[in-house]
Design a protein around this motif. Sequence first.
Motif, short mmCIF file in Angstrom:
data_model
loop_
_atom_site.label_atom_id
_atom_site.label_comp_id
_atom_site.label_asym_id
_atom_site.label_seq_id
_atom_site.Cartn_x
_atom_site.Cartn_y
_atom_site.Cartn_z
N THR A 1 0.82 -1.21 0.00
CA THR A 1 0.00 0.00 0.00
C THR A 1 0.86 1.26 0.00
OG1 THR A 1 -0.12 0.00 2.42
CG2 THR A 1 -1.86 -1.17 1.22
N PRO A 2 0.40 2.32 -0.66
CA PRO A 2 1.16 3.58 -0.68
C PRO A 2 1.42 4.15 0.71
CG PRO A 2 -0.57 3.61 -2.35
CD PRO A 2 -0.80 2.39 -1.51
N SER A 3 0.51 3.90 1.65
CA SER A 3 0.68 4.44 3.00
C SER A 3 1.79 3.73 3.77
CB SER A 3 -0.63 4.30 3.79
OG SER A 3 -0.91 2.93 4.04
N GLN A 4 2.21 2.54 3.30
CA GLN A 4 3.20 1.72 4.00
C GLN A 4 2.78 1.40 5.44
OE1 GLN A 4 6.31 0.26 2.69
NE2 GLN A 4 4.84 0.63 1.02
N ASN A 5 1.49 1.33 5.67
CA ASN A 5 0.97 0.97 6.99
C ASN A 5 1.04 -0.55 7.16
OD1 ASN A 5 -0.91 0.19 9.13
ND2 ASN A 5 -1.53 2.34 9.12
N ARG A 6 1.75 -1.00 8.17
CA ARG A 6 1.95 -2.44 8.36
C ARG A 6 0.67 -3.17 8.72
NH1 ARG A 6 6.37 -2.21 12.71
NH2 ARG A 6 6.68 -0.19 11.68
N PHE A 7 -0.36 -2.44 9.13
CA PHE A 7 -1.61 -3.08 9.51
C PHE A 7 -2.69 -2.99 8.44
CE2 PHE A 7 0.27 -2.14 13.73
CZ PHE A 7 0.37 -3.46 14.16
N ALA A 8 -2.31 -2.60 7.25
CA ALA A 8 -3.30 -2.51 6.17
C ALA A 8 -3.91 -3.87 5.86
CB ALA A 8 -2.65 -1.91 4.92
N TYR A 9 -3.16 -4.94 6.17
CA TYR A 9 -3.66 -6.29 5.86
C TYR A 9 -4.88 -6.66 6.71
CZ TYR A 9 -1.67 -8.28 10.16
OH TYR A 9 -1.39 -8.59 11.47
N LEU A 10 -5.16 -5.88 7.78
CA LEU A 10 -6.33 -6.16 8.61
C LEU A 10 -7.63 -5.97 7.82
CD1 LEU A 10 -5.25 -4.58 12.01
CD2 LEU A 10 -5.24 -6.99 11.34
N GLY A 11 -7.56 -5.17 6.78
CA GLY A 11 -8.63 -5.10 5.79
C GLY A 11 -9.95 -4.55 6.26
N ASN A 12 -11.05 -5.17 5.77
CA ASN A 12 -12.38 -4.59 5.91
C ASN A 12 -13.14 -5.02 7.15
OD1 ASN A 12 -13.06 -7.21 5.33
ND2 ASN A 12 -13.98 -6.78 3.33
N GLY A 13 -12.44 -5.64 8.10
CA GLY A 13 -13.08 -5.99 9.35
C GLY A 13 -13.59 -7.42 9.43
N PHE A 14 -13.55 -8.13 8.32
CA PHE A 14 -13.95 -9.53 8.32
C PHE A 14 -12.73 -10.42 8.19
CE2 PHE A 14 -17.78 -7.32 6.96
CZ PHE A 14 -18.76 -7.95 7.72
N SER A 15 -12.92 -11.70 8.54
CA SER A 15 -11.84 -12.68 8.43
C SER A 15 -12.21 -13.74 7.39
CB SER A 15 -11.60 -13.37 9.78
OG SER A 15 -10.81 -14.54 9.63
N THR A 16 -11.21 -14.22 6.67
CA THR A 16 -11.47 -15.30 5.72
C THR A 16 -11.98 -16.55 6.45
OG1 THR A 16 -9.12 -15.96 5.87
CG2 THR A 16 -9.76 -14.52 4.03
N LYS A 17 -11.66 -16.68 7.74
CA LYS A 17 -12.12 -17.85 8.49
C LYS A 17 -13.64 -17.88 8.63
CE LYS A 17 -7.89 -18.55 11.13
NZ LYS A 17 -7.26 -18.72 12.47
N GLU A 18 -14.24 -16.72 8.80
CA GLU A 18 -15.70 -16.70 8.94
C GLU A 18 -16.42 -16.67 7.60
OE1 GLU A 18 -17.19 -12.95 10.67
OE2 GLU A 18 -15.18 -12.16 10.30
#
Length: 539
Positions: free
Chosen positions: A505-522
Amino acid sequence: MTRHRVSHYANGTSNGATSQTAKAPYAVVEKPLGSTKHVRIVGIGAGPSGLNLIRTLRKQLTNYELVIYDKNHDVGGTWFENRYPGCRCDVPSHNYQFSWRPNPEWSNFFAPAEEIRQYLCRICDEENMRDSIKTQHRVSGAWWDEARGMWDLTILNVVTGQEFRDEANFIIDGSGILEWPDIEGLQTFQGQLIHTASWPENFDHAGKTVAVIGNGSSGVQLVPAIQPDVKKLYHCVRTPTWIIPPRIMTMKVLGGPVMKSVLGEVEMDDKENFSQAQIEKFRSQPELYKRFVKAVEKDINGAFPIPNMTKLQVLNGGKMQAFSTEKVVQIVPEGIELNTGEVIKVDAIICATGFDNSFCPRFPVVGRAGNLQDRLRTETPKGYMSCALPGVPNYFTFLGPNGPIGHGSVFTLTEHIAKYITKVILKCQREGIKAIAPSDAAVDDYNQHIAAFMPRTAWQSSGRSWFKNGREDGPVTALHPGSRIHFFHMLGQVRGEDWDYVYDTPSQNRFAYLGNGFSTKELDPEFDSTWYLDEPDKL
């Protein structure tokens, strides 16, 4: 294609410190936590490392593509190339196999080379691996493009001579490099010049006057195998070789795990061949077979602390004459010139000089600090846990600097290294990491430990050694500072703090992978989204 030196990278520095460069505005990534981005992986070499890599990636990754380039016309790597007389494994056969593909049919306690090659080809075919491999293709160059986070590669078709381009997010190098001896005039020799790692199929040594250069594992195997048939044999020995007692004799004397548990139940003749009845017993009695394999493995793992290694010269006898390479002045068209002025005329020179442990790649690898070849030709090779290099992002090696090559079966080692590399790639896929490389600080600390540890071992003792890249005195660069189990334990977890990252990501935020609030597990209907209720004590 981008071919330039990159000395810095976006929002980061080569020592892992945080840059003060202003970051782009942050925006939530519209993907659930656990999403994996697509990556392209290029592997180099279809030997044991490459074949095991294919299987490991298939088992552990999704959303990826893989191609493995190999210069030879078939798979097998070392065991395709090494076909010299007497060539066989110097590790017990039942230890020298993949744990996921046990072979009860080994004919000898130390399997011959052709049998190992056939084992690898059989695996490749039965596991349908050939669709991931391009034989007769050689990687001829790799250039890191920082902006894209990609490797640009040139690939040579060795049959047509044509070169084409490819690209990859990750390069995994499992190639080896043979080493021609550094003797003046070698290429002027007008007879047959041969390397044990590139043995010509049509070479017949019978009745010829032959010189063998080198007395490492290849030379020790080759000399007694060809000696009965040659007209005359000269063995050029630079220094004494390290020899340990025969394996089975050692097992009996020391009363190791194999001797205590199972060796008495196994039929072998005086040449350590398994009887056909024994092979059938291994096939029909899986419990016995597994007990034998595990006992052999345990015995090999216990060899690290053995202190009684003895320096012995290769024995002379029969039609063999030996002289030290200190007395070899140069190679001339007719043969070998000594410092006395005498020329030893030979029909063939066989170089049993092993592999180059400078760890210098055979093609340009241009990372953040320029061509890796330039660095490794002048500096002591320093890597991270033998499988990554500072300043060379998204590039991994099997058995790089200070790998455990002398610690037993390479097959088992490749399994653990492949799993480790796969964990790193999976981290990049899931956490939006565009580029990853071990930090300079981590590499410096790791190699400080190696430098302090190696003087405790026999490997650091004075004398020329393959482990020291042929130097008389110098750092040990080809062995791990510990046992096999120590190495496996070390690779058990990825130490995230030892790596430098550049994010997608352009912001270089290490937590951007947290995404849209949902998990692939659910969101996966086949996944038990209440798994945590069933495993309350699992870490």
